[in-house]
Design a protein around this motif. Sequence first.
Motif, short mmCIF file in Angstrom:
data_model
loop_
_atom_site.label_atom_id
_atom_site.label_comp_id
_atom_site.label_asym_id
_atom_site.label_seq_id
_atom_site.Cartn_x
_atom_site.Cartn_y
_atom_site.Cartn_z
N GLN A 10 19.52 69.71 -12.11
CA GLN A 10 19.03 69.21 -13.39
C GLN A 10 18.22 67.93 -13.19
O GLN A 10 17.18 67.74 -13.82
N ALA A 11 18.68 67.05 -12.33
CA ALA A 11 17.95 65.81 -12.05
C ALA A 11 16.57 66.11 -11.46
O ALA A 11 15.58 65.47 -11.82
N ILE A 12 16.51 67.10 -10.59
CA ILE A 12 15.23 67.49 -9.98
C ILE A 12 14.30 68.07 -11.03
O ILE A 12 13.12 67.70 -11.11
N MET A 13 14.83 68.96 -11.87
CA MET A 13 13.99 69.55 -12.93
C MET A 13 13.53 68.48 -13.92
O MET A 13 12.38 68.50 -14.36
N ASP A 14 14.41 67.58 -14.28
CA ASP A 14 14.04 66.51 -15.22
C ASP A 14 12.95 65.62 -14.61
O ASP A 14 11.99 65.24 -15.30
N ALA A 15 13.10 65.28 -13.34
CA ALA A 15 12.09 64.46 -12.67
C ALA A 15 10.75 65.19 -12.61
O ALA A 15 9.69 64.61 -12.89
N THR A 17 9.67 67.57 -14.61
CA THR A 17 9.11 67.63 -15.97
C THR A 17 8.49 66.30 -16.35
O THR A 17 7.39 66.26 -16.92
N LYS A 18 9.17 65.22 -16.04
CA LYS A 18 8.63 63.89 -16.36
C LYS A 18 7.31 63.64 -15.62
O LYS A 18 6.35 63.13 -16.21
N LEU A 19 7.27 64.02 -14.36
CA LEU A 19 6.03 63.84 -13.59
C LEU A 19 4.90 64.70 -14.14
O LEU A 19 3.73 64.28 -14.12
N MET A 20 5.23 65.87 -14.64
CA MET A 20 4.19 66.74 -15.21
C MET A 20 3.56 66.12 -16.45
O MET A 20 2.41 66.40 -16.77
N LEU A 21 4.30 65.28 -17.13
CA LEU A 21 3.74 64.58 -18.29
C LEU A 21 2.75 63.51 -17.88
O LEU A 21 1.84 63.18 -18.63
N GLU A 22 2.95 62.99 -16.68
CA GLU A 22 2.14 61.88 -16.21
C GLU A 22 0.92 62.30 -15.40
O GLU A 22 -0.07 61.58 -15.35
N LYS A 23 0.99 63.48 -14.77
CA LYS A 23 -0.12 63.88 -13.89
C LYS A 23 -0.20 65.40 -13.80
O LYS A 23 0.71 66.11 -14.20
N ASP A 24 -1.30 65.88 -13.25
CA ASP A 24 -1.49 67.32 -13.06
C ASP A 24 -0.51 67.85 -12.03
O ASP A 24 -0.16 67.16 -11.06
N PHE A 25 -0.10 69.09 -12.23
CA PHE A 25 0.84 69.76 -11.33
C PHE A 25 0.39 69.66 -9.87
O PHE A 25 1.19 69.39 -8.98
N GLU A 26 -0.88 69.88 -9.63
CA GLU A 26 -1.42 69.91 -8.27
C GLU A 26 -1.27 68.58 -7.54
O GLU A 26 -1.35 68.52 -6.32
N LYS A 27 -1.06 67.50 -8.29
CA LYS A 27 -0.97 66.17 -7.68
C LYS A 27 0.47 65.69 -7.51
O LYS A 27 0.71 64.61 -6.99
N ILE A 28 1.43 66.49 -7.92
CA ILE A 28 2.84 66.10 -7.80
C ILE A 28 3.34 66.48 -6.41
O ILE A 28 3.07 67.57 -5.92
N ILE A 30 6.70 66.61 -3.54
CA ILE A 30 8.15 66.74 -3.42
C ILE A 30 8.77 65.36 -3.26
O ILE A 30 9.84 65.07 -3.81
N ASN A 31 8.11 64.47 -2.51
CA ASN A 31 8.63 63.11 -2.32
C ASN A 31 8.76 62.38 -3.66
O ASN A 31 9.75 61.69 -3.90
N GLU A 32 7.76 62.52 -4.53
CA GLU A 32 7.83 61.87 -5.85
C GLU A 32 8.99 62.43 -6.68
O GLU A 32 9.69 61.67 -7.35
N ILE A 33 9.15 63.73 -6.62
CA ILE A 33 10.23 64.37 -7.37
C ILE A 33 11.58 63.87 -6.86
O ILE A 33 12.45 63.49 -7.65
N ALA A 34 11.74 63.87 -5.54
CA ALA A 34 13.01 63.43 -4.94
C ALA A 34 13.31 61.97 -5.30
O ALA A 34 14.45 61.64 -5.67
N GLU A 35 12.30 61.13 -5.21
CA GLU A 35 12.50 59.72 -5.52
C GLU A 35 12.91 59.52 -6.98
O GLU A 35 13.86 58.80 -7.27
#
Length: 184
Positions: A10-15, A17-28, A30-35
């Motif tokens: 859930q933490a990974i999915m929430d992170a 989703t939050k990143l998708m609000l801030e930037k395009d999918f192609e620019k996200i 795994i390191n950003e998600i994990a952090e």
Amino acid sequence: MDRRIEKSRQAIMDAFTKLMLEKDFEKITINEIAELANVNRGTVYSHYVDIFDLLNQCIENHINKLFETCQSRGNTTDISCKDSLGRTFTYLEKHAFFYSKMLTSKSATAFRNRLHALMVKSVEEQLALSSLTKDVNQEIMVQYFASATIGVVEWWVTHSMPYPAEYMAEQLLSLMERYQNMRT
């Protein structure tokens, strides 16, 4: 499933989703998600094959929750159930950020196709209990109702929800009732 595993997922999915609000999918990454999820990179890969698997599971998760929340309760056979439509639009309104992003991103086609497939299944189940299909090809009717409903939802979400959820449910219900009245 172990609570810790579920909490990490859930933490990974929430992170994500939050990143998708801030930037395009192609620019996200795994390191950003994990952090952001406060897990290590290996934990992300222990749950998801790659970022595309994470996207697909996130889409699947949101769509399944949408349909679980919005399914008719009780023994109604009316395809235009006001309760169900109201729950649908309220749920979409509550999760507008996700659905808006999915419907306007480059991955919109895959998301829309999955949403449409689930809507077709739902309409088929409702029509099986209905008398609306007596002189109309059921396959065509299912496609019509599913496409019309998805089209209205897509328009509403991508236009920043210009009307309240209750109003949208009432309007869609009114359209469906008009169809039923034309047929009798």
